[in-house]
Design an enzyme around this catalytic site. Structure first.
Site, PDB file in Angstrom:
ATOM      1  N   LYS A 204       0.839  -1.195   0.000  1.00 17.28           N
ATOM      2  CA  LYS A 204       0.000   0.000   0.000  1.00 17.28           C
ATOM      3  C   LYS A 204       0.882   1.256   0.000  1.00 17.28           C
ATOM      4  O   LYS A 204       0.700   2.170  -0.782  1.00 17.28           O
ATOM      5  CB  LYS A 204      -0.907  -0.044   1.229  1.00 17.28           C
ATOM      6  CG  LYS A 204      -1.843   1.120   1.348  1.00 17.28           C
ATOM      7  CD  LYS A 204      -2.720   0.959   2.581  1.00 17.28           C
ATOM      8  CE  LYS A 204      -3.420   2.256   2.899  1.00 17.28           C
ATOM      9  NZ  LYS A 204      -4.162   2.210   4.149  1.00 17.28           N
ATOM     10  N   GLU A 210      10.917  -4.540   3.889  1.00 20.93           N
ATOM     11  CA  GLU A 210      11.010  -5.924   3.399  1.00 20.93           C
ATOM     12  C   GLU A 210      10.622  -6.011   1.938  1.00 20.93           C
ATOM     13  O   GLU A 210      11.279  -6.661   1.127  1.00 20.93           O
ATOM     14  CB  GLU A 210      10.098  -6.841   4.231  1.00 20.93           C
ATOM     15  CG  GLU A 210      10.500  -7.038   5.679  1.00 20.93           C
ATOM     16  CD  GLU A 210       9.971  -5.945   6.613  1.00 20.93           C
ATOM     17  OE1 GLU A 210       9.544  -4.870   6.121  1.00 20.93           O
ATOM     18  OE2 GLU A 210      10.015  -6.162   7.837  1.00 20.93           O
ATOM     19  N   GLY A 265      -4.414  -1.894   5.668  1.00 17.28           N
ATOM     20  CA  GLY A 265      -3.595  -3.004   5.177  1.00 17.28           C
ATOM     21  C   GLY A 265      -4.162  -4.367   5.561  1.00 17.28           C
ATOM     22  O   GLY A 265      -4.245  -5.275   4.741  1.00 17.28           O
ATOM     23  N   ARG A 266      -4.588  -4.509   6.820  1.00 24.77           N
ATOM     24  CA  ARG A 266      -5.051  -5.827   7.269  1.00 24.77           C
ATOM     25  C   ARG A 266      -6.466  -6.145   6.809  1.00 24.77           C
ATOM     26  O   ARG A 266      -6.995  -7.198   7.119  1.00 24.77           O
ATOM     27  CB  ARG A 266      -4.906  -5.946   8.788  1.00 24.77           C
ATOM     28  CG  ARG A 266      -5.490  -4.796   9.586  1.00 24.77           C
ATOM     29  CD  ARG A 266      -4.990  -4.841  11.026  1.00 24.77           C
ATOM     30  NE  ARG A 266      -5.379  -3.683  11.810  1.00 24.77           N
ATOM     31  CZ  ARG A 266      -4.711  -2.532  11.847  1.00 24.77           C
ATOM     32  NH1 ARG A 266      -3.621  -2.383  11.098  1.00 24.77           N
ATOM     33  NH2 ARG A 266      -5.122  -1.545  12.611  1.00 24.77           N
ATOM     34  N   GLU A 351      -3.034  -6.275  15.718  1.00 30.04           N
ATOM     35  CA  GLU A 351      -2.635  -4.949  15.213  1.00 30.04           C
ATOM     36  C   GLU A 351      -3.769  -3.947  15.450  1.00 30.04           C
ATOM     37  O   GLU A 351      -3.547  -2.767  15.629  1.00 30.04           O
ATOM     38  CB  GLU A 351      -2.293  -5.028  13.714  1.00 30.04           C
ATOM     39  CG  GLU A 351      -1.294  -3.974  13.277  1.00 30.04           C
ATOM     40  CD  GLU A 351      -0.708  -4.195  11.884  1.00 30.04           C
ATOM     41  OE1 GLU A 351       0.530  -4.267  11.769  1.00 30.04           O
ATOM     42  OE2 GLU A 351      -1.476  -4.276  10.912  1.00 30.04           O
ATOM     43  N   HIS A 382      -1.816 -32.504  19.837  1.00 32.64           N
ATOM     44  CA  HIS A 382      -0.634 -33.263  20.229  1.00 32.64           C
ATOM     45  C   HIS A 382       0.527 -32.350  20.565  1.00 32.64           C
ATOM     46  O   HIS A 382       1.677 -32.789  20.591  1.00 32.64           O
ATOM     47  CB  HIS A 382      -0.275 -34.255  19.116  1.00 32.64           C
ATOM     48  CG  HIS A 382      -1.396 -35.215  18.872  1.00 32.64           C
ATOM     49  ND1 HIS A 382      -1.558 -36.362  19.617  1.00 32.64           N
ATOM     50  CD2 HIS A 382      -2.466 -35.140  18.041  1.00 32.64           C
ATOM     51  CE1 HIS A 382      -2.662 -36.981  19.207  1.00 32.64           C
ATOM     52  NE2 HIS A 382      -3.240 -36.260  18.260  1.00 32.64           N
ATOM     53  N   LYS A 510      10.440   0.212  13.092  1.00 27.21           N
ATOM     54  CA  LYS A 510      10.886   0.527  11.722  1.00 27.21           C
ATOM     55  C   LYS A 510      11.932   1.635  11.766  1.00 27.21           C
ATOM     56  O   LYS A 510      12.974   1.558  11.128  1.00 27.21           O
ATOM     57  CB  LYS A 510       9.706   1.006  10.874  1.00 27.21           C
ATOM     58  CG  LYS A 510       8.743  -0.086  10.460  1.00 27.21           C
ATOM     59  CD  LYS A 510       7.747   0.505   9.466  1.00 27.21           C
ATOM     60  CE  LYS A 510       6.580  -0.426   9.215  1.00 27.21           C
ATOM     61  NZ  LYS A 510       5.502   0.202   8.459  1.00 27.21           N
TER      62      LYS A 510
HETATM   63  O1  F6P Z   1       3.339  -3.645   9.865  1.00 27.82           O
HETATM   64  C1  F6P Z   1       2.625  -2.486   9.639  1.00 27.82           C
HETATM   65  C2  F6P Z   1       1.978  -2.495   8.317  1.00 27.82           C
HETATM   66  O2  F6P Z   1       1.706  -1.168   8.019  1.00 27.82           O
HETATM   67  C3  F6P Z   1       0.716  -3.327   8.223  1.00 27.82           C
HETATM   68  O3  F6P Z   1      -0.380  -2.717   8.775  1.00 27.82           O
HETATM   69  C4  F6P Z   1       0.637  -3.530   6.753  1.00 27.82           C
HETATM   70  O4  F6P Z   1      -0.283  -4.531   6.418  1.00 27.82           O
HETATM   71  C5  F6P Z   1       2.064  -3.884   6.442  1.00 27.82           C
HETATM   72  O5  F6P Z   1       2.809  -3.022   7.278  1.00 27.82           O
HETATM   73  C6  F6P Z   1       2.492  -3.733   5.007  1.00 27.82           C
HETATM   74  O6  F6P Z   1       2.345  -2.421   4.569  1.00 27.82           O
HETATM   75  P1  F6P Z   1       2.449  -2.029   3.041  1.00 27.82           P
HETATM   76  O7  F6P Z   1       1.320  -2.709   2.322  1.00 27.82           O
HETATM   77  O8  F6P Z   1       2.333  -0.552   3.003  1.00 27.82           O
HETATM   78  O9  F6P Z   1       3.760  -2.522   2.522  1.00 27.82           O
END
Ligand code: F6P
Length: 540
Positions: A204, A210, A265-266, A351, A382, A510
């Site tokens: 987003k 990452e 995002g979630r 979150e 188990h 971050k």
């Molecule tokens: O970890 C925080 C967060 O902003 C989440 O809420 C989100 O889903 C994720 O990082 C990835 O964010 P983006 O889609 O902006 O890469």
């Protein structure tokens, strides 16, 4: 009321609920013994999902108290506010309109028009992959899709793609890479042919560490395989609301799928973030998923609070957290294909509800979100179920069962369901000292041996659970299940008086990680703690 008095009044209402709990201690066995209709009286069905919540420490008066609290918090109004696009995300001044992503019928609002256009774009793109008219740089059709994203840009689509494996199309395979650990990308790419691989960069913000690093490595991998800069357009598409950064990365404008700031995002798997679902299973399947979620949205919007499935589930979680001092909640899908469901739910719930201040920034005088964890049944039986049955903590459980077999091994499905039902029964009934002694004596132990061993065999029981039943594990039911939990989390946020749509807590880590990354090559500030400095020395 000032924000301070609001917080105090919420805390005092919670205190009243706590006194109800102190006054009335009852056992689940008693509740069932005194009401033979309990299962009927404490169950609900909506959008193809049945909820049995009878195995909870609830009586009608408890439920009335909880519903009264929900009304006092203006829950019905807050549900309408969410669905009508009010700025429910008050710290970021935005609506949270994930429900608009699954609208049905003709688009009415601006949001729905934007979503309809995006659906058309997704559909057309997926067709070109499936009919093999989209070609890679050496004119080979695309056979592998690698989704690079993390958090909400990974967990939702990954879980849905895995759950819907019987719907997977032949000829194209979808892979997911999330971790900054290069092993994730390397291990995924090592068996893939760059000429047949397409990457979706799903972010987003298009600024997540990452995703950025994995995307850059993927780009280098393509170039090393002989793809030129221009041809990269045939191998990279993006889903993002950050058009500038996406184009700077080199994604062709026509290959950018939109994301909007009014989708969290979630909550984004219903948007173009769900592109891997469409590529893996086809557009029709995605539509069915949206329809299932929409039917749960309708229920959430229209059912009165006492018959509202997400609301009842939120109230139950709130009740245990506030009045029973529970620190965690376990989710146990008795369906192998739902193995990733707990991980998806973890982000959604933790979150959203892991906050320490209310919507007005006042410190909460009561606990907020709890730890969400779990794994697929029966594997958990188990490993950690021992603690659920005999540990000292009370951990409410959500069992999720699917009526129709998910494989041709029908006999095994019968066993799976028997295991699921028996676990909730065992949590409820337990085994008393007397029963344990009797059992041992029957098995041939002497009276003395039985006396010594019996305490170890006691299972306290009286431990609560919900059981959700899906008729089938198909796209429609899955959509409804996911929307159920989304709404449960929102309702939970309203009960707590917090904003469930921001996640500022993630930011600090971050910020510090880039400071540490940069300082490793230069001066480490003197005022950093000695542990951090020592770890940097050892590791970086
Ligand atoms: O970890 C925080 C967060 O902003 C989440 O809420 C989100 O889903 C994720 O990082 C990835 O964010 P983006 O889609 O902006 O890469």
């Amino acid at each position: 009321m000032t924000s301070e008095t609001l917080t105090l009044s919420r805390a005092s209402a919670i205190h009243q609920l706590q006194s109800h709990f102190e006054k009335h201690k009852w056992s689940l066995r008693e509740l069932f013994a005194t009401d033979t209709q309990r299962a009927e009286n404490f169950s609900l069905e909506a959008a193809g999902i049945y909820l049995d919540y009878s195995k909870n420490h609830l009586r009608q008066d408890t439920l009335q108290l909880l519903l009264g609290y929900a009304e006092d918090q203006g829950l019905s109004e807050q549900i309408s506010a969410l669905l009508s696009g009010a700025n429910v995300n008050n710290t970021e001044h935005r609506p949270a309109l994930h429900t608009a992503l699954r609208f049905q019928g003709k688009p009415q609002t601006d949001h729905e028009h934007a979503v309809a256009d995006c659906r058309t774009q997704i559909k057309r793109f997926a067709e070109t992959i499936h009919n093999q008219s989209w070609l890679g740089f050496s004119n080979k059709p695309i056979r592998h899709i690698v989704n690079i994203g993390i958090g909400g840009s990974d967990l939702g689509p990954r879980m849905v793609v895995e759950t819907l494996s019987p719907w997977h199309k032949k000829g194209v395979r979808v892979h997911f890479v999330a971790n900054i650990d290069g092993a994730d990308l390397n291990d995924t790419l090592k068996n893939l042919d760059p000429e047949e691989t397409l990457f979706i960069i799903a972010s987003k913000s298009f600024s997540t560490l990452e995703t950025r690093e994995n995307a850059l490595s993927a780009r280098r991998w393509m170039l090393a395989a002989g793809c030129n800069e221009k041809q990269l357009a045939q191998h990279f598409v993006a889903v993002s609301s950050n058009i500038v950064a996406t184009q700077d990365f080199g994604i062709a404008p026509e290959n950018i799928f939109p994301m909007w700031d009014w989708v969290g995002g979630r909550y984004s798997l219903w948007s173009a973030i769900g592109l891997p679902i469409v590529l893996a299973c086809g557009y029709d399947v995605y539509e069915q998923l949206l329809q299932g979620a929409h039917s749960m949205d309708q229920h959430f919007a229209n059912a009165p609070l006492q018959k509202n499935l997400p609301v009842i589930m939120a109230l139950i979680q709130f009740w245990y957290r506030q009045c029973w001092n529970t620190g965690s909640q376990v989710v146990l899908p008795y369906a192998q294909r739902l193995a990733k469901f707990p991980a998806w739910l973890q982000q959604l719930d933790m979150e959203s509800l892991g906050k320490s201040v209310d919507k007005d920034g006042q410190a909460l005088g009561y606990p907020s979100g709890s730890v969400i964890w779990g794994t697929e049944g029966t594997n958990g039986q188990h490993s950690f179920h021992q603690l659920l049955h005999q540990g000292t903590d009370l951990i409410p459980a959500d069992f999720i069962a699917v009526k129709e077999p998910t494989s041709e091994l029908h006999e095994q499905h019968r066993w799976l369901l028997a295991c699921c039902i028996s676990q909730s029964q065992a949590l409820l009934r337990g085994k008393s000292l007397h029963e344990a002694r009797q059992e041992l004596e029957k098995a041939g132990y002497t009276h003395r041996e039985a006396h010594t061993l019996a305490p170890h065999k006691v299972v306290p029981g009286n431990r609560p659970s919900n059981t959700l039943i899906l008729g089938k594990l198909d796209p429609h039911h899955l959509g409804a299940l996911l929307a159920l939990y989304e709404h449960k989390v929102y309702a939970g946020g309203c009960l707590l008086g917090i904003n469930p749509f921001d996640q500022w807590g993630v930011e600090l880590g971050k910020q510090l990680s880039s400071k540490i990354y940069q300082a490793a090559d230069g001066e480490v500030p003197n005022d950093w703690d000695s542990s951090t400095r020592a770890l940097m020395k050892k590791l970086l």
